[in-house]
Structures are given as C-alpha cells and as structure tokens.
Write an enzyme that holds these catalytic residues in place. Structure first.
Site, PDB file in Angstrom:
ATOM      1  N   LYS A  22       0.847  -1.207   0.000  1.00  0.00           N
ATOM      2  CA  LYS A  22       0.000   0.000   0.000  1.00  0.00           C
ATOM      3  C   LYS A  22       0.876   1.247   0.000  1.00  0.00           C
ATOM      4  O   LYS A  22       0.636   2.182  -0.766  1.00  0.00           O
ATOM      5  CB  LYS A  22      -0.885   0.009   1.247  1.00  0.00           C
ATOM      6  CG  LYS A  22      -1.548   1.344   1.551  1.00  0.00           C
ATOM      7  CD  LYS A  22      -2.447   1.306   2.759  1.00  0.00           C
ATOM      8  CE  LYS A  22      -1.734   1.577   4.028  1.00  0.00           C
ATOM      9  NZ  LYS A  22      -1.416   2.994   4.276  1.00  0.00           N
ATOM     10  N   ASN A  23       1.938   1.221   0.823  1.00  0.00           N
ATOM     11  CA  ASN A  23       2.741   2.434   1.001  1.00  0.00           C
ATOM     12  C   ASN A  23       3.781   2.633  -0.092  1.00  0.00           C
ATOM     13  O   ASN A  23       4.554   3.584  -0.042  1.00  0.00           O
ATOM     14  CB  ASN A  23       3.381   2.426   2.393  1.00  0.00           C
ATOM     15  CG  ASN A  23       2.311   2.561   3.471  1.00  0.00           C
ATOM     16  OD1 ASN A  23       1.167   2.885   3.164  1.00  0.00           O
ATOM     17  ND2 ASN A  23       2.667   2.265   4.698  1.00  0.00           N
ATOM     18  N   CYS A 116      -4.876  12.887  13.978  1.00  0.00           N
ATOM     19  CA  CYS A 116      -5.634  12.327  15.083  1.00  0.00           C
ATOM     20  C   CYS A 116      -5.824  10.835  15.168  1.00  0.00           C
ATOM     21  O   CYS A 116      -5.843  10.305  16.241  1.00  0.00           O
ATOM     22  CB  CYS A 116      -6.978  13.022  15.269  1.00  0.00           C
ATOM     23  SG  CYS A 116      -8.393  12.131  14.704  1.00  0.00           S
ATOM     24  N   ARG A 121       0.217  14.137  12.778  1.00  0.00           N
ATOM     25  CA  ARG A 121       0.522  14.012  11.329  1.00  0.00           C
ATOM     26  C   ARG A 121       0.853  15.384  10.731  1.00  0.00           C
ATOM     27  O   ARG A 121       0.217  15.836   9.782  1.00  0.00           O
ATOM     28  CB  ARG A 121      -0.633  13.373  10.547  1.00  0.00           C
ATOM     29  CG  ARG A 121      -1.195  12.100  11.089  1.00  0.00           C
ATOM     30  CD  ARG A 121      -0.243  10.952  11.235  1.00  0.00           C
ATOM     31  NE  ARG A 121       0.276  10.382  10.022  1.00  0.00           N
ATOM     32  CZ  ARG A 121      -0.331   9.424   9.310  1.00  0.00           C
ATOM     33  NH1 ARG A 121      -1.514   9.007   9.678  1.00  0.00           N
ATOM     34  NH2 ARG A 121       0.243   8.911   8.235  1.00  0.00           N
ATOM     35  N   ASP A 305       4.163   0.410  11.941  1.00  0.00           N
ATOM     36  CA  ASP A 305       2.933  -0.169  11.374  1.00  0.00           C
ATOM     37  C   ASP A 305       2.694  -1.605  11.812  1.00  0.00           C
ATOM     38  O   ASP A 305       1.646  -2.177  11.489  1.00  0.00           O
ATOM     39  CB  ASP A 305       2.975  -0.094   9.846  1.00  0.00           C
ATOM     40  CG  ASP A 305       2.960   1.337   9.357  1.00  0.00           C
ATOM     41  OD1 ASP A 305       3.299   1.571   8.191  1.00  0.00           O
ATOM     42  OD2 ASP A 305       2.645   2.234  10.168  1.00  0.00           O
ATOM     43  N   ARG A 397      -8.943  -0.087   4.531  1.00  0.00           N
ATOM     44  CA  ARG A 397      -8.029   0.903   3.932  1.00  0.00           C
ATOM     45  C   ARG A 397      -6.720   0.246   3.486  1.00  0.00           C
ATOM     46  O   ARG A 397      -6.072   0.699   2.545  1.00  0.00           O
ATOM     47  CB  ARG A 397      -7.714   2.015   4.942  1.00  0.00           C
ATOM     48  CG  ARG A 397      -8.820   3.026   5.158  1.00  0.00           C
ATOM     49  CD  ARG A 397      -8.327   4.192   5.987  1.00  0.00           C
ATOM     50  NE  ARG A 397      -6.976   4.538   5.577  1.00  0.00           N
ATOM     51  CZ  ARG A 397      -5.976   4.744   6.447  1.00  0.00           C
ATOM     52  NH1 ARG A 397      -6.190   4.668   7.741  1.00  0.00           N
ATOM     53  NH2 ARG A 397      -4.772   5.043   6.013  1.00  0.00           N
TER      54      ARG A 397
HETATM   55  C1  EPZ Z   1       4.128   6.859   6.230  1.00  0.00           C
HETATM   56  O1  EPZ Z   1       3.352   7.870   6.841  1.00  0.00           O
HETATM   57  C2  EPZ Z   1       3.210   5.652   6.100  1.00  0.00           C
HETATM   58  N1  EPZ Z   1       2.085   5.975   5.240  1.00  0.00           N
HETATM   59  C3  EPZ Z   1       2.691   5.250   7.484  1.00  0.00           C
HETATM   60  O2  EPZ Z   1       1.902   4.073   7.319  1.00  0.00           O
HETATM   61  C4  EPZ Z   1       3.898   4.918   8.363  1.00  0.00           C
HETATM   62  O3  EPZ Z   1       3.432   4.633   9.673  1.00  0.00           O
HETATM   63  C5  EPZ Z   1       4.864   6.110   8.407  1.00  0.00           C
HETATM   64  O4  EPZ Z   1       5.235   6.490   7.069  1.00  0.00           O
HETATM   65  C6  EPZ Z   1       6.131   5.787   9.178  1.00  0.00           C
HETATM   66  O5  EPZ Z   1       6.754   4.695   8.604  1.00  0.00           O
HETATM   67  C7  EPZ Z   1       2.259   5.927   3.890  1.00  0.00           C
HETATM   68  O6  EPZ Z   1       3.342   5.681   3.405  1.00  0.00           O
HETATM   69  C8  EPZ Z   1       1.045   6.182   3.060  1.00  0.00           C
HETATM   70  P1  EPZ Z   1       6.247  10.064   8.441  1.00  0.00           P
HETATM   71  P2  EPZ Z   1       3.932   9.380   6.933  1.00  0.00           P
HETATM   72  O7  EPZ Z   1       6.169  11.372   7.754  1.00  0.00           O
HETATM   73  O8  EPZ Z   1       4.716   9.706   5.731  1.00  0.00           O
HETATM   74  C9  EPZ Z   1       6.787  13.246  11.853  1.00  0.00           C
HETATM   75  C10 EPZ Z   1       0.030   2.689   7.629  1.00  0.00           C
HETATM   76  O9  EPZ Z   1      -0.470   2.176   8.643  1.00  0.00           O
HETATM   77  N2  EPZ Z   1       6.616  14.278  10.818  1.00  0.00           N
HETATM   78  O10 EPZ Z   1       7.420   9.176   8.171  1.00  0.00           O
HETATM   79  O11 EPZ Z   1       2.805  10.259   7.327  1.00  0.00           O
HETATM   80  C11 EPZ Z   1       5.480  12.542  12.174  1.00  0.00           C
HETATM   81  O12 EPZ Z   1       4.744  13.274  13.134  1.00  0.00           O
HETATM   82  C12 EPZ Z   1       0.488   4.134   7.657  1.00  0.00           C
HETATM   83  O13 EPZ Z   1       0.216   2.091   6.542  1.00  0.00           O
HETATM   84  C13 EPZ Z   1       6.809  15.606  11.135  1.00  0.00           C
HETATM   85  O14 EPZ Z   1       7.113  15.941  12.263  1.00  0.00           O
HETATM   86  O15 EPZ Z   1       4.920   9.238   8.177  1.00  0.00           O
HETATM   87  C14 EPZ Z   1       5.941  11.235  12.729  1.00  0.00           C
HETATM   88  O16 EPZ Z   1       6.273  11.419  14.096  1.00  0.00           O
HETATM   89  C15 EPZ Z   1       0.235   4.791   9.000  1.00  0.00           C
HETATM   90  N3  EPZ Z   1       6.636  16.550  10.175  1.00  0.00           N
HETATM   91  C16 EPZ Z   1       7.246  10.956  11.975  1.00  0.00           C
HETATM   92  O17 EPZ Z   1       7.617  12.196  11.358  1.00  0.00           O
HETATM   93  C17 EPZ Z   1       6.286  16.212   8.883  1.00  0.00           C
HETATM   94  O18 EPZ Z   1       6.170  17.111   8.028  1.00  0.00           O
HETATM   95  C18 EPZ Z   1       7.104   9.899  10.903  1.00  0.00           C
HETATM   96  O19 EPZ Z   1       6.108  10.328  10.017  1.00  0.00           O
HETATM   97  C19 EPZ Z   1       6.090  14.846   8.584  1.00  0.00           C
HETATM   98  C20 EPZ Z   1       6.264  13.889   9.557  1.00  0.00           C
END
Ligand code: EPZ
Length: 418
Positions: A22-23, A116, A121, A305, A397
């Site tokens: 998916k990702n 949330c 996010r 995840d 999803r």
């Molecule tokens: C991706 O989400 C995945 N989703 C998530 O999978 C996964 O949990 C996550 O990466 C971490 O591996 C998809 O790829 C569609 P991040 P993403 O930006 O990109 C902080 C699932 O269950 N952050 O790597 O949203 C954030 O708060 C989903 O399949 C900032 O601070 O995750 C978090 O603490 C859930 N500022 C950390 O980075 C930003 O601008 C990791 O988030 C962006 C992120």
C-alpha cells in the site's frame, strides 16, 4: 457500517499471497501525474486507500482504468491542480500529491490533511522541503496553496526521516532545474520502490534506501509497466497472526530482508521461522516467550505499522514486555479494546506495559485505525469464544480480501453489514 464476527481458537495453516505494498502504490500513483504517457501498475491491492487515490487522480483529469489486478493511468490530459478536500481528508497520504501536482502545474491546492487517528501528522517537513525548491506556500481557510514560477534543485536536510516528506520532495524535484540532494531521507523499502518507478519513466535518482538521495532534474517523463514491491506490513500481520493462533503459515511473495526486525523478534518469542527466497514459513505450537522490550523506529528499525499487531502478540506471551511507540503520539488507541478481551496492558505516555495472560476472551470491540483494527482481529482469532470487530472500514483501507485470506488459512471469520 460493517463488522467482523469471529469465532476464535482455530490454528492457521496454509499459504497467503502477499499484495503489493500500500505504502508503495500510493506514492507511485501520485507520481503518475508526472508521466506524459500511459503507466500500468500491476498487482494493485483492492483497498480503499488506493481506490480513493485513484478517484483523486480522476478529479485532476487523469484517465484511470482498472484492468483486473492492474490499473492504467493516463495523465496526458490532466488539467486540474486542486485536490478535492473530501477525498484529501479521507486519505491522509493525499499530501504526497503536492510535490507531483506542483511539478506538473506549478500550482497546487489541497485541504490540510487531518491528524488524530494515530497522531498529529504534521506536514511542516513537506512544506519546508518544497519551499527550498522554490515553491511559495500560503495556508488559508484550512487549505495549503502552492505556487512556483520554476522548481530549482537544492540541498534539503530533513529534521527527521519522514517517509512522506522524502517522497513529496522527490516528486517535486524530479523535473526541477538542476540537482536536489535530500539528507536524512527516510530509508524505507517503499522509498527505493518509488525511486525505481521514477527512474523507469525517465527520472535520474540515486541513493534511495540510504540516508542521502540525489535527484538530477530531467525534462520529460515517459510511460511504463511497473510491479510494486510486496507489502511487508501485510506479510508481518499474517506472520504475527500465525504466531498468536498457532499452526504453520507461509507468507508467499515477500522480500524477507524488508521485515528482518520482526523476524528477529518472533524468533526471540520462540517461533520457528524458515526463509527461502521470497517465502517466509512461520510455525508455532506453543505458548510464546515474552520479549522484554520493543521500540518502533524508522526503517530498518521495528516498524510502527506492526506495533499494534505485535503488542497483541505480547499480551498472550509468557512474561512481561514494554512496547515503546517512538513515531506517533497516539498509536495505542486499540489498547482499551484489547483490555475488553482480557489483556493486561497499561499505557503511560509512549509506552505500553504488558503482562502476558493465557488467552484473549471473546468480546465486542471497535476498530479506530487501520493497524489497531488488524491487531484486534488477530486477538479475536487467537482468543476463545465469539468476538465482533466493529467499523472495519479502517481495516479495508490497507488489507485487501482480509477475511478471505484468513478463512483460507482456517480462520472462522465473516463480514456482516450492520
Ligand atoms: C508513512 O506515513 C506511512 N504511510 C505510514 O503508514 C507509516 O506509519 C509512516 O510512514 C512511518 O513509517 C504511507 O506511506 C502512506 P512520516 P507518513 O512522515 O509519511 C513526523 C500505515 O499504517 N513528521 O514518516 O505520514 C510525524 O509526526 C500508515 O500504513 C513531522 O514531524 O509518516 C511522525 O512522528 C500509517 N513533520 C514521523 O515524522 C512532517 O512534516 C514519521 O512520520 C512529517 C512527519
């Protein structure tokens, strides 16, 4: 609304074919906006996040055609740069589209993706990175509005290795003038998959999978046929389920090195695991031994995840465990539902303190997010008696044909509309 009715206690036996990730598919679909010719993506999972992303592409003017397990996207007639808010709110990862849409139209407008279910996010790293490439960004009435005369390559250092921010910047930089270097980039396998897809349509990207990615801007991107990598989180979910229910399950069509952190933990728990090429065989017929601690980390650390699913496993191990969630602020929402099934888990801040119990008991529980919902299903399957898991749209999803694949392994699970 739909729910699962589960009669727990069956062992699981057989082989499960793993879907495309998916990702990976989501950012690759976003990337098709950049292609000047048709793109065919193979083995696309039948999940609602993908369906919603395809709907967004259609709203941008892309022609989208499902062809069995494949999907053909023709973006040559794309003519809109505003991502519809209803769909954007439905699909948090629509924010990945920003980079591709700006690169294509030099404008983009998207509703602020909500937070949330698992945390705030934020998208600050996405926006900071895009600004470094020359994008002017304003935020008004809950919308992010982007404009740029020309995208220019630059060096970008991410404060944290955000998957989405890394992908957004890659997509915005691929046709920018000059070279972009992303430092402290996310290293997930899905990032490498996005690089491979983009290079196949004519981009010049190196370094994905390491912490530093180099993108040399090109003028044109072509079409291609592409098979995304298998879903390491789906595979991990089924392997954890097999460990919890007992039996012998083969995760078929997976890259074992992509979930080595889970394999090490399940081995420590006492599971028998054999790996041959693209198959992982897990066998277990006994009470599992607890692992003292697990911390979620960016790849190659233990994946966030799989945190919920693995916490459910810890609840029926012999001993105590501490699970620490380092990436998202509120990714333990499923824990009160596990407690309804007899789990002994206490959450303090980002730590779940687990004392193993013999078995889960049947109960009616509610899914609040994708991976937490999957964890509740695994707990119900491993437990004794009847359970209901309500609001399984969250599970839809990310898991295609979930109950069908589980029933094929011997689980007693049916989907019911309420
Ligand atoms: C991706 O989400 C995945 N989703 C998530 O999978 C996964 O949990 C996550 O990466 C971490 O591996 C998809 O790829 C569609 P991040 P993403 O930006 O990109 C902080 C699932 O269950 N952050 O790597 O949203 C954030 O708060 C989903 O399949 C900032 O601070 O995750 C978090 O603490 C859930 N500022 C950390 O980075 C930003 O601008 C990791 O988030 C962006 C992120």
């Amino acid at each position: 609304m739909e729910k699962y009715i589960i009669n727990g206690g069956n062992k699981l036996y057989g082989s499960v074919k793993i879907q495309s990730a998916k990702n990976s598919v989501l950012p690759i679909l976003a990337a098709t906006v950049l292609a000047d010719e048709k793109v065919e993506i193979l083995n696309v999972p039948q999940i609602s996040d993908v369906k919603n992303m395809v709907k967004i592409l259609a709203c941008l003017g892309c022609r989208t055609v499902y062809d069995g397990d494949s999907i053909v996207i023709d973006s040559s007639s794309a003519d809109c740069y505003e991502i519809p808010s209803a769909l954007a709110r439905e699909l948090r990862s629509s924010v990945f589209l920003l980079g591709a849409v700006i690169s294509r139209f030099h404008s983009a407008k998207i509703a602020y993706p909500g937070g949330c279910d698992i945390g705030l996010r934020p998208v600050d790293l996405h926006l900071t990175g895009l600004k470094r490439l020359g994008v002017q960004i304003s935020e008004k009435n809950g919308y992010i509005i982007c404009k740029c005369d020309k995208l220019r390559g630059n060096e970008i250092m991410l404060d944290c290795p955000s998957v989405g921010a890394t992908e957004n910047i890659m997509l915005a930089a691929v046709k920018a003038e000059g070279t972009t270097i992303i430092k402290n980039a996310a290293r997930e396998p899905e990032i490498e998959d996005l690089q491979n897809f983009l290079n196949k349509i004519g981009a010049k990207i190196t370094g994905a999978g390491s912490g530093t990615i180099r993108i040399d801007g090109v003028k044109k991107l072509y079409g291609c046929e592409y098979l995304p990598i298998p879903d390491r989180i789906e595979a991990g979910t089924f392997l954890i389920g097999a460990a919890m229910c007992g039996g012998e399950v083969v995760a078929d069509g997976i890259y074992p090195e992509n979930i080595s952190s889970l394999i090490h933990k399940l081995t420590e728990n006492g599971c028998k695991i054999n790996i041959n090429n693209d198959k992982i065989v897990l066998e277990n017929h006994k009470i599992l031994t607890s692992v003292k601690s697990v911390e979620t980390r960016p790849y190659p650390g233990f994946p966030t995840d799989l945190q919920a699913q693995y916490t459910a496993l810890c609840c029926i191990c012999n001993g105590h465990s501490i699970i620490t969630e380092n990436l998202f602020e509120t990714r333990f929402k499923y824990v009160p539902e596990l407690r309804k099934m007899g789990a002994d888990v206490t959450v303090i801040d980002r730590n779940a303190f687990v004392r193993g119990v013999e078995k889960f008991k049947g109960a009616t529980v509610v899914a609040y997010d994708l991976r937490g919902g999957a964890a509740l299903v695994l707990a119900a399957l491993a437990g004794e008696g009847n359970s209901e898991v309500i609001d399984i749209s969250h599970i839809d999803r990310g898991y295609g044909s979930f109950e069908y694949k589980l029933r094929k392994l011997g689980a007693d699970i049916v989907r019911v509309t309420v």
